[in-house]
Design a protein around this motif. Structure first.
Motif, PDB file in Angstrom:
ATOM      1  N   UNK A  19      -9.011   0.522  -2.945  1.00  0.00           N
ATOM      2  CA  UNK A  19      -8.415   0.089  -4.312  1.00  0.00           C
ATOM      3  C   UNK A  19      -7.565   0.933  -4.662  1.00  0.00           C
ATOM      4  N   UNK A  20      -6.193   0.385  -5.316  1.00  0.00           N
ATOM      5  CA  UNK A  20      -5.302   1.076  -5.958  1.00  0.00           C
ATOM      6  C   UNK A  20      -5.224   0.741  -7.420  1.00  0.00           C
ATOM      7  N   UNK A  21      -5.791   1.649  -8.311  1.00  0.00           N
ATOM      8  CA  UNK A  21      -5.894   1.434  -9.741  1.00  0.00           C
ATOM      9  C   UNK A  21      -4.373   1.583 -10.145  1.00  0.00           C
ATOM     10  N   UNK A  22      -3.992   0.598 -10.962  1.00  0.00           N
ATOM     11  CA  UNK A  22      -2.358   0.367 -11.167  1.00  0.00           C
ATOM     12  C   UNK A  22      -1.958   1.332 -12.464  1.00  0.00           C
TER      13      UNK A  22
ATOM     14  N   UNK B  39      -5.851  -3.506 -10.802  1.00  0.00           N
ATOM     15  CA  UNK B  39      -5.888  -2.963  -9.540  1.00  0.00           C
ATOM     16  C   UNK B  39      -5.640  -4.061  -8.386  1.00  0.00           C
ATOM     17  N   UNK B  40      -5.246  -3.520  -7.152  1.00  0.00           N
ATOM     18  CA  UNK B  40      -4.958  -4.239  -5.941  1.00  0.00           C
ATOM     19  C   UNK B  40      -5.824  -3.496  -4.938  1.00  0.00           C
ATOM     20  N   UNK B  41      -6.348  -4.606  -3.899  1.00  0.00           N
ATOM     21  CA  UNK B  41      -7.080  -4.172  -2.803  1.00  0.00           C
ATOM     22  C   UNK B  41      -6.265  -4.115  -1.325  1.00  0.00           C
TER      23      UNK B  41
ATOM     24  N   UNK C  77      -3.739  -7.062 -13.591  1.00  0.00           N
ATOM     25  CA  UNK C  77      -3.967  -7.740 -12.363  1.00  0.00           C
ATOM     26  C   UNK C  77      -5.265  -7.581 -11.654  1.00  0.00           C
ATOM     27  N   UNK C  78      -5.910  -8.477 -11.179  1.00  0.00           N
ATOM     28  CA  UNK C  78      -7.131  -8.201 -10.717  1.00  0.00           C
ATOM     29  C   UNK C  78      -7.038  -8.917  -9.072  1.00  0.00           C
ATOM     30  N   UNK C  79      -7.391  -7.853  -7.991  1.00  0.00           N
ATOM     31  CA  UNK C  79      -7.326  -8.520  -6.728  1.00  0.00           C
ATOM     32  C   UNK C  79      -8.668  -7.999  -6.036  1.00  0.00           C
ATOM     33  N   UNK C  80      -9.752  -9.133  -5.834  1.00  0.00           N
ATOM     34  CA  UNK C  80      -9.509 -10.277  -5.974  1.00  0.00           C
ATOM     35  C   UNK C  80     -10.689 -11.083  -6.695  1.00  0.00           C
ATOM     36  N   UNK C  81     -10.466 -12.227  -7.103  1.00  0.00           N
ATOM     37  CA  UNK C  81     -11.629 -13.089  -7.601  1.00  0.00           C
ATOM     38  C   UNK C  81     -11.972 -13.975  -6.366  1.00  0.00           C
TER      39      UNK C  81
END
Length: 201
Positions: free
Chosen positions: A67-70, A51-53, A119-123
């Motif tokens: 949050x966009x789940x890819x 996902x992307x934030x 992809x992880x957004x974010x740590x």
């Protein structure tokens, strides 16, 4: 045989060698670059999970995230500076626990079909305190056969790198206010690195 032993030794020394970090300043365009990487890889027919934030602004300040789940393309409310009943506060923002639980479950479910990349957004600071996506990151960090891209920020990148054993040479740094050409060059370098890693698995 010697090459295999060398690889095993490196994996032991750098447990996070399957994770590339994309870092930069807050509001420095990291998510935009990550999205360009995702588009490049999916354009090659590769399956990307995670996902992307994506942030929005009010009066010149960031006031919320979605949050966009890819895998599905679903967009869900993630955080807001405004109070929300049942949401958990961390610093300036209230976070939606339902979105976080759903996103984590979707990422874990996507592993059944073995994506080429996660992809992880974010740590970020939350995760370093054992909150947010911490549990998910811990689980993903042990999945060494799946290449990953984690987005982080300059202020905590060294802590994230050390926490999960990510080598310095696979930290990709976004400059502040990069122009389009520089951003595309960085995205291209990331794609090149990830493609090599994907091909090796």
């Amino acid at each position: 045989m010697w090459k295999r032993k060398q690889s095993d030794s490196r994996a032991a020394a750098d447990p996070g060698s399957h994770i590339a970090l994309l870092t930069g300043r807050v509001q420095g365009g990291k998510t935009t670059i990550a999205w360009e990487v995702v588009e490049a890889l999916t354009g090659k027919g590769l399956r990307v999970a995670g996902f992307l934030s994506e942030g929005s602004f009010r009066d010149g300040e960031r006031d919320s995230f979605t949050l966009r789940e890819l895998t599905s393309g679903a967009v869900m409310p993630l955080a807001s500076v405004d109070f929300r009943e049942g949401w958990s506060r961390y610093r300036r923002f209230y976070f939606n626990p339902a979105t976080m639980e759903q996103a984590e479950n979707m990422v874990l479910a996507s592993l059944e079909e073995r994506p080429a990349l996660i992809v992880i957004d974010e740590a970020g600071p939350m995760e370093l305190e054992g909150l947010g996506w911490y549990g998910l990151l811990e689980e993903l960090s042990r999945m060494k056969s799946i290449p990953q891209l984690w987005v982080t920020r300059d202020g905590v990148v060294e802590q994230v790198r050390e926490k999960w054993g990510i080598p310095e040479e696979i930290v990709f740094r976004a400059g502040f206010r990069m122009d389009r050409r520089a951003r595309e060059q960085l995205a291209g370098s990331l794609v090149e690195h990830l493609m090599k890693r994907i091909a090796a698995e």
